[in-house]
Design a protein around this motif. Structure first.
Motif, mmCIF file in Angstrom:
data_model
loop_
_atom_site.group_PDB
_atom_site.id
_atom_site.type_symbol
_atom_site.label_atom_id
_atom_site.label_comp_id
_atom_site.label_asym_id
_atom_site.label_seq_id
_atom_site.Cartn_x
_atom_site.Cartn_y
_atom_site.Cartn_z
ATOM 1 N N LEU A 88 0.906 -0.733 0.114
ATOM 2 C CA LEU A 88 0.219 0.177 0.175
ATOM 3 C C LEU A 88 1.044 1.526 -0.102
ATOM 4 N N ALA A 89 2.058 1.315 0.918
ATOM 5 C CA ALA A 89 2.578 2.677 0.948
ATOM 6 C C ALA A 89 3.204 2.792 -0.108
ATOM 7 N N GLY A 90 3.705 1.336 -0.573
ATOM 8 C CA GLY A 90 4.265 1.417 -2.288
ATOM 9 C C GLY A 90 4.015 2.135 -3.316
ATOM 10 N N GLU A 91 2.518 1.556 -3.338
ATOM 11 C CA GLU A 91 1.368 2.239 -4.730
ATOM 12 C C GLU A 91 0.902 3.724 -4.378
ATOM 13 N N ILE A 92 1.231 4.132 -2.754
ATOM 14 C CA ILE A 92 0.915 5.927 -2.455
ATOM 15 C C ILE A 92 1.774 6.614 -2.949
ATOM 16 N N ARG A 93 3.031 6.126 -2.739
ATOM 17 C CA ARG A 93 4.210 6.700 -3.046
ATOM 18 C C ARG A 93 4.180 6.687 -4.730
ATOM 19 N N ARG A 94 3.865 5.774 -5.230
ATOM 20 C CA ARG A 94 3.725 6.543 -7.077
ATOM 21 C C ARG A 94 2.947 6.781 -7.154
ATOM 22 N N THR A 95 1.232 6.735 -7.245
ATOM 23 C CA THR A 95 0.904 6.614 -8.185
ATOM 24 C C THR A 95 -0.475 7.934 -7.015
ATOM 25 N N VAL A 96 0.447 8.811 -5.923
ATOM 26 C CA VAL A 96 -0.305 9.852 -5.268
ATOM 27 C C VAL A 96 0.393 11.230 -5.354
ATOM 28 N N LEU A 97 1.761 10.159 -4.793
ATOM 29 C CA LEU A 97 2.159 11.597 -4.175
ATOM 30 C C LEU A 97 3.585 11.440 -5.054
ATOM 31 N N ALA A 98 4.121 11.109 -5.617
ATOM 32 C CA ALA A 98 4.878 11.279 -7.281
ATOM 33 C C ALA A 98 4.143 12.119 -7.852
ATOM 34 N N ASP A 99 3.030 12.050 -8.126
ATOM 35 C CA ASP A 99 2.109 12.729 -9.325
ATOM 36 C C ASP A 99 1.737 13.991 -8.732
ATOM 37 N N LEU A 100 1.401 14.511 -7.862
ATOM 38 C CA LEU A 100 1.763 15.814 -7.178
ATOM 39 C C LEU A 100 2.648 16.292 -6.488
ATOM 40 N N ALA B 17 3.474 19.353 -5.443
ATOM 41 C CA ALA B 17 2.693 20.470 -4.339
ATOM 42 C C ALA B 17 3.026 19.384 -2.900
ATOM 43 N N ALA B 18 3.323 18.109 -3.208
ATOM 44 C CA ALA B 18 3.244 17.050 -1.978
ATOM 45 C C ALA B 18 4.696 16.411 -1.777
ATOM 46 N N ALA B 19 5.443 17.176 -2.450
ATOM 47 C CA ALA B 19 7.230 16.394 -2.631
ATOM 48 C C ALA B 19 7.276 16.164 -1.135
ATOM 49 N N GLY B 20 6.912 17.065 0.281
ATOM 50 C CA GLY B 20 7.729 17.154 1.565
ATOM 51 C C GLY B 20 7.149 16.245 2.460
ATOM 52 N N VAL B 21 6.082 15.428 1.242
ATOM 53 C CA VAL B 21 5.213 14.241 2.606
ATOM 54 C C VAL B 21 5.649 13.302 1.597
ATOM 55 N N GLU B 22 5.687 12.142 3.073
ATOM 56 C CA GLU B 22 6.160 11.267 3.202
ATOM 57 C C GLU B 22 4.329 10.226 4.247
ATOM 58 N N ALA B 23 4.164 8.708 2.933
ATOM 59 C CA ALA B 23 3.018 8.097 3.535
ATOM 60 C C ALA B 23 3.839 6.538 4.437
ATOM 61 N N ALA C 62 -6.105 13.446 0.500
ATOM 62 C CA ALA C 62 -7.387 12.634 1.295
ATOM 63 C C ALA C 62 -7.923 12.172 0.429
ATOM 64 N N ARG C 63 -8.981 12.020 -0.233
ATOM 65 C CA ARG C 63 -9.823 10.990 -1.781
ATOM 66 C C ARG C 63 -8.316 10.870 -2.237
ATOM 67 N N ALA C 64 -7.193 11.716 -3.152
ATOM 68 C CA ALA C 64 -6.631 10.373 -3.680
ATOM 69 C C ALA C 64 -5.741 8.903 -3.054
ATOM 70 N N VAL C 65 -5.354 9.884 -2.027
ATOM 71 C CA VAL C 65 -4.822 8.013 -0.403
ATOM 72 C C VAL C 65 -6.403 7.193 -0.767
ATOM 73 N N ARG C 66 -7.515 7.535 -0.215
ATOM 74 C CA ARG C 66 -8.484 6.946 -0.161
ATOM 75 C C ARG C 66 -8.821 6.378 -1.215
ATOM 76 N N ALA C 67 -8.618 6.668 -2.377
ATOM 77 C CA ALA C 67 -9.038 5.564 -3.279
ATOM 78 C C ALA C 67 -8.622 5.240 -3.542
ATOM 79 N N VAL C 68 -7.160 4.594 -2.850
ATOM 80 C CA VAL C 68 -5.858 3.170 -3.438
ATOM 81 C C VAL C 68 -7.138 2.397 -2.817
ATOM 82 N N GLU C 69 -7.284 1.051 -3.440
ATOM 83 C CA GLU C 69 -7.426 -0.011 -3.098
ATOM 84 C C GLU C 69 -6.883 -0.948 -1.496
ATOM 85 N N GLY C 70 -7.241 -0.876 -0.530
ATOM 86 C CA GLY C 70 -7.054 -1.897 0.728
ATOM 87 C C GLY C 70 -6.911 -0.836 1.843
#
Length: 205
Positions: A137-149, A151-157, A180-188
């Motif tokens: 889950l953490a890996g997908e959030i970093r790849r598909t949410v944080l990396a695409d935003l 402005a969230a360069a300083g955010v970690e999951a 928050a919505r983008a992270v919640r959309a990650v299945e699991g």
């Protein structure tokens, strides 16, 4: 979904339906005709009136009580609920879950654009998504949410038991609902918590 979908035809007899359900350990079966087009679903609830009203005189026709009418049915075509509640292959897990909850069904036939059966999705299939590991889950959030935003360069999951904590520096606080919505959309994902620039909050989307 389960790609090996067990189905019955309109003329399948009551006893055979029960036997198929018992053999495959399922609570409902799609009813198909022709080239596999789904025309209805027969469930345990459709079968039970046969026992519930077994001492009553079976009655068929528009004026019969629903339960008594079902008690007199002997084929899948007579027993089934129609039209069937179905879902398309491209539907998300969340969409399938909403359909199940709203229509109060435990299994959904998965059909193509012309209604031909491709598989079946059950409640247990939907819950399997929560078996994903925290690392996955953490890996997908970093790849598909944080990396695409950017402005969230300083955010970690970080993830513990499916609960995601976002921590670090998010300068534009107006992005919190979007993030928050983008992270919640990650299945699991089970839940989200925020620990951004020192503020600990529960994510509201």
């Amino acid at each position: 979904m389960t790609h090996t979908a067990i189905a019955v035809g309109r003329q399948t007899a009551y006893k055979e339906i029960v036997e198929v359900m018992d053999q495959w350990k399922v609570s409902a079966l799609p009813v198909v005709e022709g080239d596999g087009r789904v025309v209805g679903v027969v469930s345990e609830a459709d079968l039970l009136p046969k026992e519930e009203y077994h001492l009553d005189t079976p009655a068929l026709g528009e004026g019969a009580r629903p339960g008594l009418w079902k008690a007199g049915a002997v084929t899948a075509g007579e027993l089934m609920s129609s039209p069937a509640v179905t879902v398309h292959p491209g539907a998300t897990i969340a969409e399938a879950a909403r359909i199940m909850a709203r229509r109060r069904v435990k299994r959904l036939p998965v059909v193509d654009r012309v209604g031909v059966l491709e598989g079946v999705v059950s409640r247990s299939d939907l819950l399997k998504v929560f078996l994903r590991t925290d690392e996955d889950l953490a890996g997908e959030i970093r790849r598909t949410v944080l990396a695409d935003l950017p402005a969230a360069a300083g955010v970690e999951a970080s993830v513990t038991d499916g609960v995601v904590t976002l921590h670090g520096d998010l300068r534009d606080r107006s992005l919190v609902p979007l993030l928050a919505r983008a992270v919640r959309a990650v299945e699991g994902v089970v839940d989200i918590r925020l620990d951004l620039t020192g503020d600990v909050a529960r994510a509201e989307s």
